[in-house]
Design an enzyme around this catalytic site. Structure first.
Site, short mmCIF file in Angstrom:
data_model
loop_
_atom_site.label_atom_id
_atom_site.label_comp_id
_atom_site.label_asym_id
_atom_site.label_seq_id
_atom_site.Cartn_x
_atom_site.Cartn_y
_atom_site.Cartn_z
N GLY A 1 44.00 49.14 34.11
CA GLY A 1 44.45 49.04 32.72
C GLY A 1 45.89 49.45 32.47
O GLY A 1 46.24 49.77 31.33
N SER A 2 46.72 49.44 33.48
CA SER A 2 48.12 49.85 33.23
C SER A 2 48.82 48.85 32.30
O SER A 2 49.60 49.25 31.43
CB SER A 2 48.89 49.97 34.56
OG SER A 2 49.17 48.69 35.11
N ASN A 3 48.50 47.58 32.42
CA ASN A 3 49.10 46.59 31.50
C ASN A 3 48.59 46.81 30.08
O ASN A 3 49.36 46.77 29.12
CB ASN A 3 48.78 45.17 31.97
CG ASN A 3 49.71 44.72 33.07
OD1 ASN A 3 50.85 44.38 32.80
ND2 ASN A 3 49.24 44.75 34.29
N HIS B 1 49.06 36.55 35.16
CA HIS B 1 48.69 36.37 36.56
C HIS B 1 49.85 36.89 37.42
O HIS B 1 51.00 36.54 37.15
CB HIS B 1 48.39 34.88 36.84
CG HIS B 1 47.93 34.63 38.23
ND1 HIS B 1 46.67 34.98 38.67
CD2 HIS B 1 48.58 34.13 39.31
CE1 HIS B 1 46.56 34.68 39.95
NE2 HIS B 1 47.70 34.17 40.36
N ASP C 1 43.29 30.31 35.25
CA ASP C 1 44.74 30.21 35.49
C ASP C 1 45.32 28.82 35.25
O ASP C 1 46.33 28.48 35.84
CB ASP C 1 45.05 30.61 36.95
CG ASP C 1 44.65 32.05 37.24
OD1 ASP C 1 44.37 32.37 38.40
OD2 ASP C 1 44.59 32.83 36.28
N LEU D 1 35.70 34.85 34.05
CA LEU D 1 36.12 33.64 33.34
C LEU D 1 35.70 33.78 31.88
O LEU D 1 34.60 34.30 31.60
CB LEU D 1 35.38 32.45 33.98
CG LEU D 1 35.86 31.04 33.67
CD1 LEU D 1 37.30 30.86 34.10
CD2 LEU D 1 34.96 30.03 34.36
N GLU E 1 55.44 42.82 35.14
CA GLU E 1 54.30 42.77 34.20
C GLU E 1 54.55 43.72 33.04
O GLU E 1 54.47 43.36 31.87
CB GLU E 1 53.01 43.16 34.91
CG GLU E 1 52.56 42.18 35.96
CD GLU E 1 51.39 42.69 36.78
OE1 GLU E 1 51.04 43.88 36.68
OE2 GLU E 1 50.82 41.87 37.50
N ASN F 1 46.73 35.45 29.11
CA ASN F 1 46.44 36.16 30.35
C ASN F 1 47.72 36.31 31.15
O ASN F 1 48.68 35.56 30.95
CB ASN F 1 45.41 35.36 31.17
CG ASN F 1 45.02 36.07 32.47
OD1 ASN F 1 44.76 37.27 32.47
ND2 ASN F 1 45.03 35.33 33.56
C1 GRF Z 1 47.72 42.90 37.28
O1 GRF Z 1 48.21 42.58 38.56
C2 GRF Z 1 47.64 41.63 36.47
O2 GRF Z 1 48.66 40.71 36.75
C3 GRF Z 1 46.33 41.07 36.93
O3 GRF Z 1 45.47 42.17 37.14
C4 GRF Z 1 46.26 43.31 37.37
C5 GRF Z 1 45.90 44.32 36.31
O4 GRF Z 1 46.48 45.53 36.63
N1 GRF Z 1 45.80 40.18 35.92
P1 GRF Z 1 46.22 46.74 35.58
O5 GRF Z 1 44.72 46.97 35.52
O6 GRF Z 1 46.78 46.30 34.25
O7 GRF Z 1 46.96 47.92 36.15
#
Ligand code: GRF
Length: 192
Positions: free
Chosen positions: A11-13, A103, A144, A86, A173, A101
């Protein structure tokens, strides 16, 4: 504007997006949804005071409970951030051009089912690519393959390991995804 985040892993993003959105008074990160009760994103959401909703396959694929909830919550944008399943057709159809999303590669290369997480970076290194990067795209019923919103690239040097690539890609990201989310929200009309 209200967003719902979907994540299956660390969940870092999701965290970066939530932190960035916190600076915008008119953006509310209404819900964090996950299919994985052990996901690190749950703790991150707790720290960020974002309500967490966990669901299993039956709920997600054999009922419209999640779609109905997101409609009731008047979600304007659904943001997948490391979500491994999905999206069900019903949910995609209920939120046309409102699910995005990220990728960790330059689609259409290194995409599709099974190409996620470290496998992507291993494949990029194995293929001897000289660059990799991120693709932020709309979500449709096939992995994707939705319309691409933005891509950003980073060099892959001959000595790079998959971990080195992962680090460079994650920096992209975290730099891009929060800004793309806010830009898209600012372009959206609030749901009728
Ligand atoms: C990231 O590499 C993103 O591109 C992919 O899954 C990963 C999620 O990383 N969809 P995080 O859980 O957000 O750290």
């Amino acid at each position: 504007k209200r967003i719902a985040l979907f994540a299956s892993g660390s969940g870092s993003n999701a965290e970066k997006i939530a932190e960035y959105c916190a600076a915008y008074a008119d953006i509310d990160v209404a819900l964090m949804l996950s299919n994985n009760p052990r996901a690190g994103v749950i703790e991150r959401a707790r720290r960020l005071h974002i309500p967490v909703l966990l669901f299993d396959r039956t709920t997600f694929y054999n009922s419209d409970r999640i779609t109905t909830l997101l409609q009731q919550q008047q979600i304007d944008l659904i943001v997948l951030a490391g979500f491994m399943w999905l999206m069900p057709a019903g949910l995609v159809q209920a939120f046309p051009d409102r699910i995005i999303n990220i990728h960790p590669a330059l689609l259409p290369k290194f995409g599709g089912k099974g190409m996620y997480g470290h496998f992507v970076h291993e494949a990029v290194v194995a293929a001897g690519e000289t660059e990799s990067g991120i693709t932020i795209h709309y979500v449709n019923e096939r992995y994707d393959e939705g319309q691409i919103i933005v891509q950003a690239s980073c060099p892959v040097d001959p000595a790079d390991t998959p971990d080195d690539v992962a680090r460079k890609v994650q920096k992209l990201e975290h730099a891009y995804y929060p800004r793309v989310v806010v830009d898209l929200l600012n372009q959206l009309e609030t749901r009728p």
